[in-house]
Design an enzyme around this catalytic site. Structure first.
Site, PDB file in Angstrom:
ATOM      1  N   GLY A 160     -20.264   0.841   4.064  1.00 33.23           N
ATOM      2  CA  GLY A 160     -21.254   1.887   3.945  1.00 33.23           C
ATOM      3  C   GLY A 160     -21.097   2.642   2.851  1.00 33.23           C
ATOM      4  N   HIS A 177       5.386  18.362 -30.259  1.00 34.35           N
ATOM      5  CA  HIS A 177       6.432  19.412 -29.791  1.00 34.35           C
ATOM      6  C   HIS A 177       5.933  20.575 -29.298  1.00 34.35           C
ATOM      7  N   ALA A 233      -4.765  -0.919  -7.729  1.00 37.09           N
ATOM      8  CA  ALA A 233      -6.209  -0.702  -8.058  1.00 37.09           C
ATOM      9  C   ALA A 233      -6.519  -1.248  -9.695  1.00 37.09           C
ATOM     10  N   HIS A 234      -5.680  -0.851 -10.505  1.00 41.58           N
ATOM     11  CA  HIS A 234      -5.965  -1.099 -11.643  1.00 41.58           C
ATOM     12  C   HIS A 234      -5.669  -2.508 -12.199  1.00 41.58           C
ATOM     13  N   LYS A 245      -3.930  10.926  -3.586  1.00 42.34           N
ATOM     14  CA  LYS A 245      -3.610  11.860  -4.741  1.00 42.34           C
ATOM     15  C   LYS A 245      -4.229  13.146  -4.463  1.00 42.34           C
ATOM     16  N   GLY A 251       9.092   1.915   6.373  1.00 43.73           N
ATOM     17  CA  GLY A 251       8.756   1.412   5.125  1.00 43.73           C
ATOM     18  C   GLY A 251       8.978   2.386   3.825  1.00 43.73           C
ATOM     19  N   ALA A 252       9.789   2.288   3.036  1.00 42.16           N
ATOM     20  CA  ALA A 252       9.949   3.088   1.827  1.00 42.16           C
ATOM     21  C   ALA A 252       9.420   2.577   0.633  1.00 42.16           C
ATOM     22  N   ASP A 291      -6.467  -7.435  -4.431  1.00 41.27           N
ATOM     23  CA  ASP A 291      -5.500  -7.616  -3.377  1.00 41.27           C
ATOM     24  C   ASP A 291      -5.549  -8.746  -2.672  1.00 41.27           C
TER      25      ASP A 291
HETATM   26  C1  LIG Z   1      -2.797   4.867   0.940  1.00 40.27           C
HETATM   27  C2  LIG Z   1      -3.163   4.119  -0.262  1.00 40.27           C
HETATM   28  C3  LIG Z   1      -2.830   4.539  -1.567  1.00 40.27           C
HETATM   29  C4  LIG Z   1      -2.918   3.958  -2.496  1.00 40.27           C
HETATM   30  N1  LIG Z   1      -2.811   4.357  -3.656  1.00 40.27           N
HETATM   31  C5  LIG Z   1      -2.964   3.549  -5.024  1.00 40.27           C
HETATM   32  C6  LIG Z   1      -2.661   4.035  -6.203  1.00 40.27           C
HETATM   33  O1  LIG Z   1      -2.346   5.306  -6.461  1.00 40.27           O
HETATM   34  N2  LIG Z   1      -2.880   3.510  -7.356  1.00 40.27           N
HETATM   35  C7  LIG Z   1      -3.270   1.948  -7.250  1.00 40.27           C
HETATM   36  O2  LIG Z   1      -3.390   1.289  -8.307  1.00 40.27           O
HETATM   37  N3  LIG Z   1      -3.433   1.342  -5.810  1.00 40.27           N
HETATM   38  C8  LIG Z   1      -3.192   2.151  -4.766  1.00 40.27           C
HETATM   39  N4  LIG Z   1      -3.473   1.610  -3.634  1.00 40.27           N
HETATM   40  C9  LIG Z   1      -3.714   0.233  -3.763  1.00 40.27           C
HETATM   41  C10 LIG Z   1      -5.391   0.016  -3.864  1.00 40.27           C
HETATM   42  O3  LIG Z   1      -5.994   0.742  -3.102  1.00 40.27           O
HETATM   43  C11 LIG Z   1      -5.681  -1.297  -3.923  1.00 40.27           C
HETATM   44  O4  LIG Z   1      -4.623  -2.201  -4.740  1.00 40.27           O
HETATM   45  C12 LIG Z   1      -7.161  -1.664  -4.435  1.00 40.27           C
HETATM   46  O5  LIG Z   1      -7.790  -0.961  -3.658  1.00 40.27           O
HETATM   47  C13 LIG Z   1      -7.398  -3.043  -4.400  1.00 40.27           C
HETATM   48  O6  LIG Z   1      -8.876  -3.191  -4.685  1.00 40.27           O
HETATM   49  P1  LIG Z   1      -9.689  -4.472  -3.890  1.00 40.27           P
HETATM   50  O7  LIG Z   1     -10.889  -4.309  -4.807  1.00 40.27           O
HETATM   51  O8  LIG Z   1      -9.184  -5.874  -4.280  1.00 40.27           O
HETATM   52  O9  LIG Z   1      -9.815  -4.288  -2.667  1.00 40.27           O
HETATM   53  P2  LIG Z   1     -10.192  -3.075  -1.814  1.00 40.27           P
HETATM   54  O10 LIG Z   1     -10.057  -1.796  -2.475  1.00 40.27           O
HETATM   55  O11 LIG Z   1      -9.392  -2.999  -0.481  1.00 40.27           O
HETATM   56  O12 LIG Z   1     -11.901  -3.264  -1.671  1.00 40.27           O
HETATM   57  C14 LIG Z   1     -12.249  -4.648  -0.644  1.00 40.27           C
HETATM   58  C15 LIG Z   1     -13.521  -4.045  -0.131  1.00 40.27           C
HETATM   59  O13 LIG Z   1     -14.126  -5.251   0.351  1.00 40.27           O
HETATM   60  C16 LIG Z   1     -14.757  -4.844   1.582  1.00 40.27           C
HETATM   61  N5  LIG Z   1     -14.963  -6.122   2.388  1.00 40.27           N
HETATM   62  C17 LIG Z   1     -14.100  -6.688   2.764  1.00 40.27           C
HETATM   63  N6  LIG Z   1     -14.662  -7.835   3.412  1.00 40.27           N
HETATM   64  C18 LIG Z   1     -16.013  -7.906   3.405  1.00 40.27           C
HETATM   65  C19 LIG Z   1     -17.048  -8.701   3.683  1.00 40.27           C
HETATM   66  N7  LIG Z   1     -16.776  -9.727   4.361  1.00 40.27           N
HETATM   67  N8  LIG Z   1     -18.368  -8.235   3.425  1.00 40.27           N
HETATM   68  C20 LIG Z   1     -18.517  -7.187   2.701  1.00 40.27           C
HETATM   69  N9  LIG Z   1     -17.557  -6.393   2.198  1.00 40.27           N
HETATM   70  C21 LIG Z   1     -16.106  -6.652   2.475  1.00 40.27           C
HETATM   71  C22 LIG Z   1     -14.033  -3.937   2.125  1.00 40.27           C
HETATM   72  O14 LIG Z   1     -14.902  -2.938   3.086  1.00 40.27           O
HETATM   73  C23 LIG Z   1     -13.458  -2.934   0.941  1.00 40.27           C
HETATM   74  O15 LIG Z   1     -14.295  -1.903   0.625  1.00 40.27           O
HETATM   75  C24 LIG Z   1      -3.206   2.451  -2.538  1.00 40.27           C
HETATM   76  C25 LIG Z   1      -3.617   1.845  -1.261  1.00 40.27           C
HETATM   77  C26 LIG Z   1      -3.426   2.397  -0.185  1.00 40.27           C
HETATM   78  C27 LIG Z   1      -3.548   2.066   1.163  1.00 40.27           C
HETATM   79  N1  LIG Z   2       1.062   4.467  -6.172  1.00 35.48           N
HETATM   80  C1  LIG Z   2       0.589   3.331  -6.120  1.00 35.48           C
HETATM   81  O1  LIG Z   2       0.144   2.468  -6.906  1.00 35.48           O
HETATM   82  C2  LIG Z   2       0.392   2.962  -4.542  1.00 35.48           C
HETATM   83  C3  LIG Z   2       0.278   3.845  -3.736  1.00 35.48           C
HETATM   84  C4  LIG Z   2      -0.014   3.285  -2.385  1.00 35.48           C
HETATM   85  C5  LIG Z   2       0.077   2.114  -2.084  1.00 35.48           C
HETATM   86  N2  LIG Z   2      -0.092   1.340  -2.973  1.00 35.48           N
HETATM   87  C6  LIG Z   2      -0.117  -0.232  -2.944  1.00 35.48           C
HETATM   88  O2  LIG Z   2      -0.231  -0.466  -1.470  1.00 35.48           O
HETATM   89  C7  LIG Z   2       0.458  -1.928  -1.271  1.00 35.48           C
HETATM   90  C8  LIG Z   2       1.011  -1.265   0.468  1.00 35.48           C
HETATM   91  O3  LIG Z   2       1.925  -0.180   0.114  1.00 35.48           O
HETATM   92  P1  LIG Z   2       3.262   0.027   1.177  1.00 35.48           P
HETATM   93  O4  LIG Z   2       4.056   1.307   0.864  1.00 35.48           O
HETATM   94  O5  LIG Z   2       2.617  -0.233   2.523  1.00 35.48           O
HETATM   95  O6  LIG Z   2       4.050  -1.312   0.983  1.00 35.48           O
HETATM   96  P2  LIG Z   2       5.068  -1.595  -0.044  1.00 35.48           P
HETATM   97  O7  LIG Z   2       5.008  -3.132  -0.251  1.00 35.48           O
HETATM   98  O8  LIG Z   2       5.181  -0.861  -1.394  1.00 35.48           O
HETATM   99  O9  LIG Z   2       6.458  -1.207   0.806  1.00 35.48           O
HETATM  100  C9  LIG Z   2       6.494  -1.750   2.038  1.00 35.48           C
HETATM  101  C10 LIG Z   2       8.133  -1.387   2.547  1.00 35.48           C
HETATM  102  O10 LIG Z   2       8.412  -1.626   3.748  1.00 35.48           O
HETATM  103  C11 LIG Z   2       9.689  -2.320   4.108  1.00 35.48           C
HETATM  104  N3  LIG Z   2       9.643  -3.157   5.240  1.00 35.48           N
HETATM  105  C12 LIG Z   2       8.883  -4.141   5.522  1.00 35.48           C
HETATM  106  N4  LIG Z   2       8.869  -4.594   6.662  1.00 35.48           N
HETATM  107  C13 LIG Z   2       9.530  -3.428   7.344  1.00 35.48           C
HETATM  108  C14 LIG Z   2      10.165  -3.261   8.616  1.00 35.48           C
HETATM  109  N5  LIG Z   2       9.846  -4.192   9.502  1.00 35.48           N
HETATM  110  N6  LIG Z   2      10.703  -2.273   8.726  1.00 35.48           N
HETATM  111  C15 LIG Z   2      11.007  -1.238   7.908  1.00 35.48           C
HETATM  112  N7  LIG Z   2      10.705  -1.435   6.645  1.00 35.48           N
HETATM  113  C16 LIG Z   2       9.862  -2.528   6.432  1.00 35.48           C
HETATM  114  C17 LIG Z   2       9.564  -3.069   2.733  1.00 35.48           C
HETATM  115  O11 LIG Z   2      10.908  -3.624   2.432  1.00 35.48           O
HETATM  116  C18 LIG Z   2       9.216  -2.169   1.650  1.00 35.48           C
HETATM  117  O12 LIG Z   2      10.190  -1.384   1.225  1.00 35.48           O
HETATM  118  C19 LIG Z   2       1.432  -1.617  -1.929  1.00 35.48           C
HETATM  119  O13 LIG Z   2       1.732  -2.982  -2.413  1.00 35.48           O
HETATM  120  C20 LIG Z   2       1.177  -1.098  -3.256  1.00 35.48           C
HETATM  121  O14 LIG Z   2       1.061  -1.819  -4.222  1.00 35.48           O
HETATM  122  C21 LIG Z   2       0.322   1.451  -4.257  1.00 35.48           C
END
Ligand SMILES: Cc1cc2nc3c(=O)[nH]c(=O)nc-3n(C[C@H](O)[C@H](O)[C@H](O)COP(=O)(O)OP(=O)(O)OC[C@H]3O[C@@H](n4cnc5c(N)ncnc54)[C@H](O)[C@@H]3O)c2cc1C
Ligand SMILES: NC(=O)c1ccc[n+]([C@@H]2O[C@H](COP(=O)([O-])OP(=O)(O)OC[C@H]3O[C@@H](n4cnc5c(N)ncnc54)[C@H](O)[C@@H]3O)[C@@H](O)[C@H]2O)c1
Length: 502
Positions: A75, A481, A357-358, A90, A216-217, A349
């Site tokens: 949506g 600087h 995202a990038h 953020k 998960g750290a 992803d």
């Molecule tokens: C809490 C959190 C913080 C994050 N922070 C960062 C960050 O700071 N920097 C960064 O680079 N990455 C960050 N990420 C990771 C980032 O969000 C993802 O890597 C990124 O969104 C992936 O983009 P994508 O387009 O592949 O998928 P998504 O963003 O997951 O988008 C996929 C979309 O497809 C839609 N969709 C799925 N199946 C269907 C279907 N069958 N029909 C229609 N629509 C569908 C979903 O609703 C969704 O909107 C973060 C993730 C989380 C959870």
């Molecule tokens: N700043 C950013 O770019 C940003 C911010 C948030 C999320 N993300 C993306 O979203 C994805 C998911 O983030 P995330 O933090 O969930 O995953 P992550 O892969 O970054 O970290 C997961 C952590 O959980 C640990 N883990 C796995 N199984 C476990 C268990 N059973 N018990 C304890 N620890 C366990 C792993 O060893 C790892 O350290 C990441 O791949 C990241 O790329 C990116």
């Protein structure tokens, strides 16, 4: 691509000593696409998913003159990143940092308040405003670029047809799967988004938990742990592995962990969750050393499960058209983002590679360029990673451990923020810049920065890596600087020669 620019690009790549593989890949004009639409009904490109991968691919496709439709089920456009990921996290990281600064740092800068308090609903409202402005902005970009936006759940009917919510069928000569990822759950742990939350729940808690346990750290655990820790929660992070953020350079990681511990975050490394009891008011977690041993109980008001994410392809009908996935469900693609089914592509992803995202955006642009018969290129070895804590940690290229594994002789140059005048001036000097370069050629192999705004500072290094620059190349660039960027220059000086200010 016009022949003149093709020739220029080829000459440029040859001058950079590109490997034959990179050259072939970068210059490839071949496409696995089925050509472009001629009738008014059929699209050249249909994108399933409107996240950073999907919406960017759709806009780029339209900009390249392709008739494009994007199907999104939630949506709102922007995917995980804008709605429940990058942007809201953020927003909360910034708001909670301001509160923390006001409480702990302002007095030493001579700024005093009678009292500082958190207004959580107002903080959440600011976050929600940022999200809705940005998601609506993408709808505007779709209109501007003439991308057709269809709301609903996409499902393959055939390799060139997608049904939306089981009704309308959208036809496409080329279909891009950009369906992203979802939270990875842990066996025996049910996420209820109240007491046991995913990142989505952790972005919308209605009260500040007294005790928060993070499982998960990784990126999410440390960022969301920081948010709630700054607002007053007692945060304990349980991590299965021996270290936090496994992808980080280990020297930087150690300093980073110390910085987080100073802020009050506690770590239980090499520990796994083996049981969860939610029957009482809070949650009781049963913990065990990762390699087995004595169990302990850890109590929490809220538990955040942040143990990774998993590709999302539920209900997409991949089996119907025979798209191949690997054993963890990621869609397999070749270097042109083509799946094994002609005309069906996948990005972001949902395919192997960093879940960022990038990176998804870069995939989207390159995929569409291939479809349009142009060249596209994404180098997963040069995708920067940033953890948006305070200080931030950002990196691009190889860690010292990876360089050692490569077996190449290398030099390391480091510069502590404590010796950087800007960091000292603002009294925010925890961190360092570390550069790894090949000993023989001085070519930069990896850059690791822990600093306030490291996520901005890293791009100088990303450009340097992209252009195969040496540490001396960076060191000889005049840096303004007083800036924290001077720490990057000094670390580069320390890599090939000697720094001045230490
Ligand atoms: C809490 C959190 C913080 C994050 N922070 C960062 C960050 O700071 N920097 C960064 O680079 N990455 C960050 N990420 C990771 C980032 O969000 C993802 O890597 C990124 O969104 C992936 O983009 P994508 O387009 O592949 O998928 P998504 O963003 O997951 O988008 C996929 C979309 O497809 C839609 N969709 C799925 N199946 C269907 C279907 N069958 N029909 C229609 N629509 C569908 C979903 O609703 C969704 O909107 C973060 C993730 C989380 C959870
Ligand atoms: N700043 C950013 O770019 C940003 C911010 C948030 C999320 N993300 C993306 O979203 C994805 C998911 O983030 P995330 O933090 O969930 O995953 P992550 O892969 O970054 O970290 C997961 C952590 O959980 C640990 N883990 C796995 N199984 C476990 C268990 N059973 N018990 C304890 N620890 C366990 C792993 O060893 C790892 O350290 C990441 O791949 C990241 O790329 C990116």
């Amino acid at each position: 691509m016009a022949m003149a620019s093709f020739a220029r690009r080829k000459a440029y790549l040859l001058s950079r000593n590109c490997s034959p593989e990179t050259l072939r890949y970068s210059l490839s004009l071949a496409s696995f696409s089925r050509g472009f639409a001629s009738g008014s009904e059929e699209n050249d490109v249909v994108v399933i998913g409107g996240g950073p991968g999907g919406y960017v691919a759709a806009i780029k496709a339209a900009q390249l003159g392709l008739k494009t439709t994007c199907i999104e089920k939630r949506g709102a456009l922007g995917g995980t990143c804008l709605n429940v990921g990058c942007i809201p996290s953020k927003a909360l990281l910034h708001s909670s940092h301001m509160y923390h600064e006001a409480k702990h740092s302002f007095p030493s800068h001579g700024v005093k308040f009678a009292s500082v308090e958190v207004d959580l609903p107002a903080m959440m409202a600011q976050k929600d405003k940022a999200v809705s402005n940005l998601t609506r902005g993408i709808e505007g970009l779709f209109k501007k670029n003439k991308v057709n936006y269809v709301k609903g759940y996409g499902k393959f009917v055939s390799p060139s047809e997608v049904s939306v919510d089981g009704n309308t069928v959208v036809k496409g000569k080329n279909i891009i799967i950009a369906t992203g990822s979802d939270v990875k759950s842990l066996p025996g742990v049910t996420i209820d988004e109240k007491k046991i939350v995913s990142s989505t729940g952790a972005l919308s808690l209605s009260e500040i938990p007294k005790k928060l346990v993070v499982v998960g750290a990784g990126y999410i655990g440390l960022e969301m742990g920081s948010v709630w820790g700054r607002l007053g929660s007692e945060v304990t992070v349980v991590e299965f592995a021996p270290d936090i953020v496994p992808t980080m350079d280990s020297e930087v990681r150690k300093q980073f962990q110390r910085a987080l511990e100073k802020q009050g975050m506690k770590f239980k490394l090499k520990t796994k969750v083996v049981g969860v009891d939610t029957s009482g008011a809070g949650v009781k977690l049963t913990l065990e050393p990762s390699s087995g041993g004595d169990q302990t109980i850890l109590e929490a008001d809220v538990v955040l499960v942040s143990a990774g994410r998993t590709p999302f392809t539920a209900g997409l009908g991949l089996d119907k058209i025979g798209v191949e996935t690997d054993k963890v469900g990621r869609i397999l693609v070749n270097e042109r983002f083509a799946t094994n089914v002609p005309g069906v592509f996948a990005i972001g992803d949902v395919i192997p590679g960093p879940m960022l995202a990038h990176k998804a955006e870069e995939d989207g642009v390159a995929c569409v360029e291939f479809i349009a018969g142009k060249h596209g290129h994404v180098d997963y070895d040069k995708v920067p990673g940033v953890v948006y804590t305070h200080p931030e940690v950002a990196y691009v290229g190889k860690t010292e451990e990876q360089v050692k594994e490569l077996g190449v002789a290398y030099r390391v140059g480091k510069f502590p923020l404590l010796a950087n005048s800007r960091a000292k001036a603002i009294d925010d000097a925890e961190g360092l810049v570390k550069i790894l370069a090949e000993k023989e050629t001085d070519k930069i192999l990896g850059v690791h920065i822990m600093a306030p705004n490291a996520g901005e500072l890293i791009h100088e290094a990303a450009v340097a890596l992209q252009y195969d620059a040496s540490s001396e190349d960076i060191a000889r660039v005049c840096h303004a600087h007083p800036t924290m960027s001077e720490a990057v220059k000094e670390a580069a000086m320390a890599t090939y020669d000697k720094p001045i200010h230490i």
